[in-house]
Design a protein around this motif. Structure first.
Motif, mmCIF file in Angstrom:
data_model
loop_
_atom_site.group_PDB
_atom_site.id
_atom_site.type_symbol
_atom_site.label_atom_id
_atom_site.label_comp_id
_atom_site.label_asym_id
_atom_site.label_seq_id
_atom_site.Cartn_x
_atom_site.Cartn_y
_atom_site.Cartn_z
ATOM 1 N N ARG A 1 2.326 1.779 -3.514
ATOM 2 C CA ARG A 1 1.335 2.331 -4.449
ATOM 3 C C ARG A 1 1.091 3.805 -4.189
ATOM 4 O O ARG A 1 0.940 4.611 -5.109
ATOM 5 C CB ARG A 1 0.029 1.541 -4.352
ATOM 6 C CG ARG A 1 0.096 0.150 -4.955
ATOM 7 C CD ARG A 1 -1.293 -0.415 -5.150
ATOM 8 N NE ARG A 1 -1.990 -0.561 -3.871
ATOM 9 C CZ ARG A 1 -1.980 -1.665 -3.138
ATOM 10 N NH1 ARG A 1 -1.275 -2.726 -3.540
ATOM 11 N NH2 ARG A 1 -2.650 -1.739 -2.009
ATOM 12 N N ARG A 2 1.078 4.168 -2.894
ATOM 13 C CA ARG A 2 0.836 5.569 -2.550
ATOM 14 C C ARG A 2 2.002 6.438 -3.001
ATOM 15 O O ARG A 2 1.798 7.555 -3.491
ATOM 16 C CB ARG A 2 0.650 5.676 -1.030
ATOM 17 C CG ARG A 2 0.196 7.048 -0.551
ATOM 18 C CD ARG A 2 -0.005 7.050 0.943
ATOM 19 N NE ARG A 2 -0.917 5.984 1.354
ATOM 20 C CZ ARG A 2 -1.079 5.609 2.620
ATOM 21 N NH1 ARG A 2 -0.350 6.182 3.578
ATOM 22 N NH2 ARG A 2 -1.928 4.660 2.918
ATOM 23 N N ASN A 3 3.217 5.940 -2.849
ATOM 24 C CA ASN A 3 4.386 6.714 -3.274
ATOM 25 C C ASN A 3 4.437 6.876 -4.793
ATOM 26 O O ASN A 3 4.852 7.920 -5.296
ATOM 27 C CB ASN A 3 5.669 6.046 -2.767
ATOM 28 C CG ASN A 3 5.800 6.122 -1.251
ATOM 29 O OD1 ASN A 3 5.243 7.021 -0.621
ATOM 30 N ND2 ASN A 3 6.539 5.185 -0.666
ATOM 31 N N ARG A 4 4.011 5.847 -5.520
ATOM 32 C CA ARG A 4 4.005 5.944 -6.991
ATOM 33 C C ARG A 4 2.979 6.925 -7.490
ATOM 34 O O ARG A 4 3.164 7.590 -8.509
ATOM 35 C CB ARG A 4 3.763 4.563 -7.599
ATOM 36 C CG ARG A 4 4.957 3.623 -7.502
ATOM 37 C CD ARG A 4 4.785 2.436 -8.431
ATOM 38 N NE ARG A 4 3.595 1.652 -8.132
ATOM 39 C CZ ARG A 4 3.587 0.600 -7.316
ATOM 40 N NH1 ARG A 4 4.721 0.221 -6.712
ATOM 41 N NH2 ARG A 4 2.480 -0.078 -7.104
ATOM 42 N N SER A 5 1.874 7.036 -6.772
ATOM 43 C CA SER A 5 0.830 7.955 -7.206
ATOM 44 C C SER A 5 1.140 9.404 -6.799
ATOM 45 O O SER A 5 0.634 10.333 -7.377
ATOM 46 C CB SER A 5 -0.514 7.541 -6.613
ATOM 47 O OG SER A 5 -0.485 7.595 -5.191
ATOM 48 N N ARG B 1 0.832 -1.207 0.000
ATOM 49 C CA ARG B 1 0.000 0.000 0.000
ATOM 50 C C ARG B 1 0.868 1.259 0.000
ATOM 51 O O ARG B 1 0.562 2.239 -0.687
ATOM 52 C CB ARG B 1 -0.937 -0.010 1.214
ATOM 53 C CG ARG B 1 -2.081 -1.004 1.101
ATOM 54 C CD ARG B 1 -3.146 -0.738 2.150
ATOM 55 N NE ARG B 1 -2.645 -0.968 3.507
ATOM 56 C CZ ARG B 1 -2.719 -2.136 4.134
ATOM 57 N NH1 ARG B 1 -3.234 -3.197 3.520
ATOM 58 N NH2 ARG B 1 -2.276 -2.271 5.374
#
Length: 303
Positions: free
Chosen positions: A299-303, A296
């Protein structure tokens, strides 16, 4: 370059504390669903004039409810704790709501069964009470069948919490299938047509939900596919398929219908225990807490 750190828990201890529930709660999940499914069976039998279905459903609903209450109180350790939970009603607490649902269903199912088992001279007086109480139990039955799914998903247990969208389908379908199992065992074949439809619907819901739980949760599906939980859930799928096949193809055979009903009951029991043990296993292994958290965050860092 510093290599990525490997996660470790403190001396290998679980990060999330496993639920303190014992197998009494797994049995409670089964008997509660059986009581709910049997109440629906009884109401359907009453509405369509099938007295054998009505009688079997009412008696089984009461018996399963008594067993369910025993398993719950036995796991609580002190019987007065059940009474204490009735002192408040907290809509945000699945346990509080479940206690009230179980108590309300119990009153209706008990009255319906008492009317069914009343001596013949009193039958004319008790029949209206049984009808009203039986329908009231059937209205309450869906909540009884599914609140335990909400109860499990509301915990921090990783594989239970991740499966919150599917567990109500699994538990509702399992309840319908187990109620249909009672009908297939108790009813003559010429009264069992609605029961076969009930079995097919329940099996479809249960298999759909269980398939998604076992395949769509990433690493959190692993505990449901491995070890004892995996064996139980695979046994549940096989028994469900055999039960439905026997109910549909053996509709002219009393013996085949009864065997199909027994298979559906065993399938419901295996499924409930498999879901229960899968969640417990996920709480005992730290990776089921750490890996999803890291995914999670990534994914948050990529977004």
């Amino acid at each position: 370059m510093v290599p990525p750190a490997d996660f470790r828990s403190y001396y290998g201890r679980p990060i999330v504390r496993p639920a303190v529930w014992h197998h009494d709660i797994a049995a409670y999940l089964f008997t509660g669903g059986l009581a709910a499914g049997s109440a629906l069976l009884a109401a359907g039998g009453d509405a369509t004039g099938r007295s054998s279905l009505r009688r079997a459903g009412r008696v089984t609903a009461l018996g399963a409810l008594v067993a369910s209450t025993y398993f719950l109180i036995n796991d609580l350790g002190r019987p007065e704790r059940f009474h204490h939970m009735l002192r408040v009603a907290k809509p945000t607490s699945p346990m509080s709501m479940g206690t009230w649902i179980l108590s309300g269903f119990g009153a209706f199912a008990g009255a319906a069964a008492a009317a069914e088992l009343a001596p013949a001279p009193l039958r004319r007086l008790t029949t209206p009470l049984g009808t009203v109480s039986g329908y009231a139990a059937a209205v309450t039955a869906p909540a009884l069948a599914t609140y335990t799914a909400v109860l499990l998903a509301d915990t921090a247990t990783p594989s239970w919490h991740a499966a919150y969208p599917e567990l109500p389908f699994v538990f509702a379908g399992s309840a319908l299938a187990s109620g249909a199992g009672v009908g297939l065992i108790a009813a003559p074949v010429d009264e069992a047509a609605p029961v076969r439809k009930m079995a097919v619907l329940g099996a479809a819901m249960e298999l759909y939900g269980a398939h998604r739980v076992e395949t769509t949760k990433g690493i959190l599906s692993e505990p449901y596919a491995q070890g004892r939980p995996g064996k139980l859930l695979r046994a549940g799928r096989t028994l469900t398929a055999l039960g439905v096949a026997g109910a549909v193809l053996g509709r002219r055979s009393r013996v085949v219908s009864a065997l199909s009903g027994a298979a559906l009951l065993a399938a419901s029991l295996a499924t409930r225990f498999g879901i229960f043990e899968g969640g417990i296993a996920s709480a005992k292994d730290p990776k089921y807490t750490v890996v999803p958290q890291r995914e999670r965050l990534a994914r948050r860092n990529r977004s």
